[in-house]
Design a protein around this motif. Structure first.
Motif, short mmCIF file in Angstrom:
data_model
loop_
_atom_site.label_atom_id
_atom_site.label_comp_id
_atom_site.label_asym_id
_atom_site.label_seq_id
_atom_site.Cartn_x
_atom_site.Cartn_y
_atom_site.Cartn_z
N VAL A 1 0.84 -1.21 0.00
CA VAL A 1 0.00 0.00 0.00
C VAL A 1 0.87 1.25 0.00
O VAL A 1 0.74 2.15 -0.84
N PHE A 2 1.80 1.34 0.97
CA PHE A 2 2.65 2.54 1.07
C PHE A 2 3.61 2.64 -0.12
O PHE A 2 3.92 3.74 -0.58
N GLN A 3 4.05 1.50 -0.64
CA GLN A 3 4.93 1.53 -1.80
C GLN A 3 4.23 2.18 -2.99
O GLN A 3 4.82 3.02 -3.68
N ASN A 4 2.98 1.81 -3.23
CA ASN A 4 2.24 2.39 -4.35
C ASN A 4 1.93 3.87 -4.14
O ASN A 4 2.03 4.68 -5.07
N ILE B 1 3.57 6.09 -2.17
CA ILE B 1 4.80 6.91 -2.24
C ILE B 1 5.31 6.96 -3.68
O ILE B 1 5.76 8.00 -4.17
N SER B 2 5.21 5.82 -4.38
CA SER B 2 5.65 5.79 -5.79
C SER B 2 4.85 6.79 -6.63
O SER B 2 5.42 7.53 -7.44
N ASN B 3 3.52 6.82 -6.41
CA ASN B 3 2.69 7.77 -7.16
C ASN B 3 3.04 9.21 -6.81
O ASN B 3 3.06 10.10 -7.67
N ALA B 4 3.29 9.46 -5.51
CA ALA B 4 3.62 10.83 -5.08
C ALA B 4 4.94 11.30 -5.69
O ALA B 4 5.13 12.50 -5.95
N LEU B 5 5.88 10.36 -5.90
CA LEU B 5 7.17 10.72 -6.51
C LEU B 5 7.06 10.79 -8.03
O LEU B 5 7.89 11.41 -8.69
N LYS B 6 6.03 10.13 -8.60
CA LYS B 6 5.89 10.06 -10.05
C LYS B 6 5.09 11.24 -10.61
O LYS B 6 5.50 11.90 -11.57
N PHE B 7 3.91 11.49 -10.00
CA PHE B 7 3.00 12.50 -10.55
C PHE B 7 3.34 13.87 -9.96
O PHE B 7 2.65 14.38 -9.08
N VAL B 8 4.44 14.47 -10.42
CA VAL B 8 4.94 15.74 -9.88
C VAL B 8 4.84 16.84 -10.95
O VAL B 8 4.76 16.57 -12.15
N LYS B 9 4.89 18.06 -10.47
CA LYS B 9 4.87 19.21 -11.38
C LYS B 9 6.28 19.41 -11.94
O LYS B 9 7.28 19.14 -11.26
N PRO B 10 6.35 19.89 -13.18
CA PRO B 10 7.67 20.13 -13.77
C PRO B 10 8.49 21.12 -12.92
O PRO B 10 7.98 22.15 -12.47
N ALA C 1 -5.38 -0.10 -7.31
CA ALA C 1 -6.31 -1.23 -7.15
C ALA C 1 -5.76 -2.23 -6.13
O ALA C 1 -6.49 -2.78 -5.29
N ILE C 2 -4.43 -2.46 -6.21
CA ILE C 2 -3.78 -3.34 -5.23
C ILE C 2 -3.88 -2.74 -3.84
O ILE C 2 -4.18 -3.43 -2.85
N ALA C 3 -3.64 -1.43 -3.73
CA ALA C 3 -3.72 -0.76 -2.42
C ALA C 3 -5.11 -0.89 -1.82
O ALA C 3 -5.27 -1.22 -0.64
N PHE D 1 -4.34 11.14 0.20
CA PHE D 1 -4.91 9.80 0.36
C PHE D 1 -5.09 9.51 1.85
O PHE D 1 -4.14 9.64 2.64
N SER D 2 -6.33 9.14 2.22
CA SER D 2 -6.67 8.87 3.63
C SER D 2 -6.99 7.39 3.81
O SER D 2 -7.75 6.81 3.03
#
Length: 521
Positions: free
Chosen positions: A404-407, A409-418, A487-489, A512-513
């Motif tokens: 759960v946390f891996q997905n 944190i991965s999304n938070a590091l991926k979907f960033v502003k330029p 979906a896994i989370a 995300f809560s």
């Protein structure tokens, strides 16, 4: 009170004083007319009446007094010094006198007679009071009996209109009234219907009856017409007056169709349960086979992909270094193979979510510290700043909660502003209820975890889509990924009997809560 009537005051005074010495209340009148006026307004126990008086003699006064209700129980003693002949004495008695004394009178004898008459008057008064009290009590009892009779008639009217068998029982346990339905099961209104041998209720009813408690029981009664035993619900309720049971009201309600339906339903449920157990066994076997199949397929798919990647790299390095167009095509092929390998891994991970695991106390701070080491290169490259609050120890399946946390944190590091460094804050607090907006409670049974970032965010109208497998809000050319992570989370959080949701706006980051039980039941 005693009334002395004499036209001569010298006769009244000594007699009055004598009677007062003997503690009698004494009133006086000096004429017959005055005596009559006083008798109209006052009740006297004894009247001492002089016979020889002007205008109205004692006989006339006595005859007049006889018609007064207040003098109904008054005793009259005639006194006379002149009219001593027998005919006058007889007239005195016929006029209503109790005694006729001639003067000179023996005062001691007179006092004794007055005391005797006074005592008789008082006894008669007590007797009259007692009689009046009894009369009122009889009247009250009569009214109560009439009211009770009316109530019983009303009750019998109600019971006779009921579709059930209805009856009443006296306070000593005898059948008092039964309605028409009773005769379908008993020919005797004083005898209970025949019960099934297995449904004897005598002992239970005796206990309820002795304790004045409501009694309810299912039993079978024999139908006199068909000889069939039918299920009935017996209910007997005590009726109290001033906390004393005065009677019981009971009903037998025919529940035979419901019992038959319930028995049929139980049979169907039992049969269905057996079928479900069999299907469940088959499903477990099928799941096991599918898991084995997924492992085989994933291995068989990954191996050709690794060979494709290896061969593409070899061709690129040995034969096409100078051909930029060919190198471009091979790079695209290599990237497609890498995405395919990632997709296979994610699908395999998703399929494993149905495998059972055990819960154990988990230090989430330690788990997150270890997880951040896997993102060390990405954190260093992007200049990300990640802050983590102190977490309570929670019962989890560590491998799944790590996913759960891996997905997230991965999304938070991926979907960033330029050109904007990611800022991620992971905080936790205990709450009282299993609700996303539950009130904070330091001793609460649940933990709310919030993962907040400053990334590109998303439109909340797509909230339902982000937790569905293969659903993406961005193209692959914009951001890498398979659309399986959230979906896994979600599935993992549901395995923990928890909740997960998100809040966001485009360009304002995402929040995300998660709510998890501190201890699993």
């Amino acid at each position: 009170m005693i009334l002395i009537v004499d036209d001569r005051p010298e006769n009244i005074l000594p007699l009055k004083k004598l009677l007062e010495l003997h503690r009698f209340s004494v009133d006086t009148a000096e004429s017959g007319e005055e005596a009559l006026r006083k008798v109209l307004n006052t009740t006297y126990s004894i009247i001492i009446l002089d016979v020889q008086m002007p205008d109205m003699d004692g006989f006339e006064v006595a005859n007049a007094i006889a018609g007064f209700s207040k003098a109904k129980y008054t005793s009259i003693i005639f006194l006379s010094a002149v009219n001593t002949e027998k005919k006058f004495i007889t007239k005195g008695y016929t006029s209503g006198g109790i005694d006729y004394l001639t003067k000179p009178v023996d005062l001691d004898i007179l006092v004794l007679k007055i005391k005797t008459l006074q005592k008789l008057y008082e006894q008669q008064q007590e007797l009259r009071n007692t009689q009046e009290s009894l009369r009122k009590e009889v009247e009250v009892r009569t009214q109560a009996q009439e009211a009770l009779t009316q109530q019983m008639q009303a009750l019998e009217g109600v019971l006779s209109s009921l579709p059930q068998m209805a009856f009443t029982v006296t306070s000593d346990g005898q059948l008092e009234y039964v309605n028409e339905h009773w005769y379908r099961y008993s020919s005797d209104p004083k005898k209970l219907p025949e019960c099934h041998p297995d449904d004897d209720i005598c002992d239970e009813w005796d206990v309820a009856f002795s304790q004045g408690m409501e009694f309810t029981r299912e039993l079978r009664l024999k139908d006199l017409t068909t000889g069939e035993f039918r299920y009935h619900l017996l209910r007997i309720v005590p009726i109290r007056q001033q906390d004393v049971v005065v009677r019981w009201i009971g009903t037998f309600t025919d529940i035979h169709p419901q019992k038959q339906a319930a028995e049929l339903l139980e049979q169907q449920v039992e049969l269905r349960t057996s079928e479900l157990l069999l299907k469940n066994t088959e499903l477990e076997q099928t799941n096991h086979e599918l898991q084995q199949f997924s492992w085989v397929v994933s291995h068989d798919l990954k191996e050709p992909l690794r060979k494709i990647q290896l061969l593409n790299d070899t061709i690129k390095e040995k034969f096409l270094k100078e051909n930029e167009e060919a190198v471009g095509y091979l790079d695209r092929s290599i990237r497609a193979s890498a995405r395919m390998a990632t997709l296979i891994s994610d699908l395999l991970t998703y399929s494993r979510l149905s495998n059972p695991e055990t819960y154990q106390p988990t230090n989430l701070n330690t788990l997150l510290d270890e997880l951040l080491l896997d993102f060390d290169e990405t954190i260093s490259r992007t200049g990300a700043k990640i802050s983590i609050d102190t977490f309570p120890t929670i019962e989890t399946m560590p491998g799944r909660i790590r996913q759960v946390f891996q997905n997230l944190i991965s999304n938070a590091l991926k979907f960033v502003k330029p050109d904007v460094a990611p800022i991620i804050h992971i905080k936790a607090e205990r709450i009282a209820t299993l609700a996303i907006d539950g009130e904070p409670d330091t001793n609460g049974s649940y933990c709310r975890i919030v993962v907040q970032d400053n990334g590109i965010g998303f439109d909340e109208k797509f909230l339902d889509r982000i937790f569905v497998i293969f659903q993406r809000l961005h193209t692959r050319s914009s951001f890498e990924g398979t659309g399986i992570g959230l979906a896994i989370a979600k599935k993992n959080i549901e395995k923990h009997h928890g909740l997960i949701t998100a809040q966001s706006r485009e360009g304002e980051g995402a929040r995300f809560s998660i709510v998890l039980p501190i201890k699993q039941v």
